[in-house]
Design an enzyme around this catalytic site. Sequence first.
Site, short mmCIF file in Angstrom:
data_model
loop_
_atom_site.label_atom_id
_atom_site.label_comp_id
_atom_site.label_asym_id
_atom_site.label_seq_id
_atom_site.Cartn_x
_atom_site.Cartn_y
_atom_site.Cartn_z
CG ASN A 1 -6.59 34.66 9.21
OD1 ASN A 1 -6.57 34.44 8.01
ND2 ASN A 1 -7.51 34.12 10.00
CG ASN B 1 -6.14 32.12 16.71
OD1 ASN B 1 -5.22 31.54 16.14
ND2 ASN B 1 -5.92 32.95 17.72
CB ALA C 1 -6.54 14.61 2.11
N GLY C 2 -6.09 16.80 4.98
CA GLY C 2 -6.22 16.79 6.44
C GLY C 2 -7.62 17.28 6.74
N GLY D 1 -9.04 19.72 3.43
CA GLY D 1 -9.04 18.88 2.23
C GLY D 1 -10.07 17.77 2.33
CD GLU E 1 -1.53 27.97 7.54
OE1 GLU E 1 -1.43 27.38 6.45
OE2 GLU E 1 -2.61 28.40 7.98
CG ASN F 1 -11.29 33.97 17.98
OD1 ASN F 1 -10.14 33.63 18.28
ND2 ASN F 1 -11.88 33.55 16.86
CE LYS G 1 -10.65 32.57 6.33
NZ LYS G 1 -10.21 31.17 6.23
N1 LIG Z 1 -9.22 23.67 8.99
C1 LIG Z 1 -9.96 24.73 8.68
O1 LIG Z 1 -11.06 24.94 9.21
C2 LIG Z 1 -9.49 25.71 7.63
C3 LIG Z 1 -10.40 26.66 7.14
C4 LIG Z 1 -9.99 27.53 6.14
C5 LIG Z 1 -8.69 27.48 5.67
N2 LIG Z 1 -7.82 26.58 6.18
C6 LIG Z 1 -6.45 26.56 5.66
O2 LIG Z 1 -6.29 25.36 4.91
C7 LIG Z 1 -4.92 24.92 4.97
C8 LIG Z 1 -4.89 23.51 5.52
O3 LIG Z 1 -5.37 23.55 6.86
P1 LIG Z 1 -5.90 22.26 7.62
O4 LIG Z 1 -6.55 22.75 8.85
O5 LIG Z 1 -6.66 21.37 6.71
O6 LIG Z 1 -4.51 21.56 7.99
P2 LIG Z 1 -4.27 20.06 8.42
O7 LIG Z 1 -5.48 19.51 9.09
O8 LIG Z 1 -2.97 20.04 9.14
O9 LIG Z 1 -4.15 19.28 7.03
C9 LIG Z 1 -3.01 19.28 6.20
C10 LIG Z 1 -2.59 17.82 6.07
O10 LIG Z 1 -1.60 17.73 5.05
C11 LIG Z 1 -0.63 16.78 5.49
N3 LIG Z 1 0.56 16.96 4.68
C12 LIG Z 1 1.49 17.95 4.72
N4 LIG Z 1 2.42 17.76 3.76
C13 LIG Z 1 2.06 16.63 3.11
C14 LIG Z 1 2.62 15.90 2.01
N5 LIG Z 1 3.73 16.33 1.41
N6 LIG Z 1 2.02 14.76 1.60
C15 LIG Z 1 0.88 14.33 2.22
N7 LIG Z 1 0.30 14.97 3.26
C16 LIG Z 1 0.88 16.11 3.68
C17 LIG Z 1 -0.47 17.13 6.95
O11 LIG Z 1 0.20 16.13 7.66
P3 LIG Z 1 1.15 16.56 8.94
O12 LIG Z 1 0.28 17.28 9.89
O13 LIG Z 1 1.65 15.24 9.40
O14 LIG Z 1 2.22 17.43 8.37
C18 LIG Z 1 -1.94 17.27 7.35
O15 LIG Z 1 -2.51 16.00 7.61
C19 LIG Z 1 -4.21 25.96 5.85
O16 LIG Z 1 -3.64 26.95 5.05
C20 LIG Z 1 -5.34 26.55 6.69
O17 LIG Z 1 -5.05 27.85 7.17
C21 LIG Z 1 -8.18 25.68 7.14
#
Ligand SMILES: NC(=O)c1ccc[n+]([C@@H]2O[C@H](COP(=O)([O-])OP(=O)(O)OC[C@H]3O[C@@H](n4cnc5c(N)ncnc54)[C@H](OP(=O)(O)O)[C@@H]3O)[C@@H](O)[C@H]2O)c1
Length: 334
Positions: free
Chosen positions: A219, A285, A13-14, A17, A298, A233, A215
């Site tokens: 990218n 991006n 959950a970042g 999530g 990624e 972008n 999608k």
């Molecule tokens: N953000 C967006 O707007 C968006 C939109 C569409 C799609 N996505 C996609 O969604 C996915 C996630 O992106 P995000 O932006 O949400 O990434 P993010 O903000 O980095 O969130 C992922 C979180 O998971 C944590 N994590 C990793 N491994 C873990 C584990 N084993 N146990 C507990 N926590 C763990 C990370 O911590 P650490 O950083 O400390 O490793 C981070 O806090 C990616 O594939 C991205 O391309 C994102």
Amino acid sequence: MRRKVVKIGFIGAGSIGSLFGGYLASIHSDENPLELSFFGRRDHVVAINKEGLRLTVSDKDIFLKNIKAYEGVKDFTGSSEIGEFYKFDFLFLTTKAYDTERTMIQFKSLIESSNWFIILQNGIGNEALVKEYCNKNKILRIVTSHGALLEDYGHVFHTGVGFTKIGFAYLKPDNSNVSDYGRAEESLLFLKNLMSAGGLQTEFVEDIIKCSWEKVFVNIGINAIGALTGLKNGQLLENSSLRKLMGKAVKEALEVAHVKQINFSNRDYVELMYSVAKKTYDNKNSMLQDVLKGKPTEIDFINGRIVEFGKKLGVEVATNELLTVLIKGLESSF
Ligand SMILES: NC(=O)c1ccc[n+]([C@@H]2O[C@H](COP(=O)([O-])OP(=O)(O)OC[C@H]3O[C@@H](n4cnc5c(N)ncnc54)[C@H](OP(=O)(O)O)[C@@H]3O)[C@@H](O)[C@H]2O)c1
């Protein structure tokens, strides 16, 4: 009326999530009360358990106090009210794609006992990695163009409104018996309706894998070139050589997809990628943002996948190979 608690978890959950989990937590239903669990990093977990999750949408704040957060499986099963027999109805994977394998191993017991496992990540081929650790018939994928940013621990911003699509990664009416597929579809539609009720309008699609490619075409054109040049972008389009390079990378990916027999419409995906870059003119991006923070990218699940598939299939992928090598080189300088 039969009351059924729906148990939903988010592993990793970042930003995204917390956004999806936050919208789900905003639903109040007597018939299907939701029990939400987040698995994330310590500071975020502590902030949520202390103050709840703050979700900012436009200029409005929503405070959500009904989420419990944990650092890992032991922390979760060790908590007195949960225990080790807890079974998630829907368990989401929202780590970056490069954390998938590590995370699948770490959360194996919860993933195995869950009814449905949902990949909410960008990239192509993510489901092939996940199915090594999980029954493939329970894997769902979500493709979304919503934007999220974890501004501070316990505080997520909805940065951009977009679409959300959901579908089975592997299960199809013709590869399962009719009643199994019918029951599975019912569960998927339940989740789809839940997300829509929470405010994230969601569409069920028969071919979610095709959507994950569509999608990624965007990218493939924008991310690596933006990350290497530091340009936003829209600025990328103003340099005719870069614009051409972006188009070349997408054309290679289209050829790979064609040979892999991914079923596309006749849409012009190069033009689509250019139009997204134009519409999001001022955006840095996500790969550029990762590079600026000195974090891994990624790339392996975007341009890197095209190189991997292209080489296996004998398709020319020189542009994607160069972009992948350069991004990996940049990562090794962090
Ligand atoms: N953000 C967006 O707007 C968006 C939109 C569409 C799609 N996505 C996609 O969604 C996915 C996630 O992106 P995000 O932006 O949400 O990434 P993010 O903000 O980095 O969130 C992922 C979180 O998971 C944590 N994590 C990793 N491994 C873990 C584990 N084993 N146990 C507990 N926590 C763990 C990370 O911590 P650490 O950083 O400390 O490793 C981070 O806090 C990616 O594939 C991205 O391309 C994102």
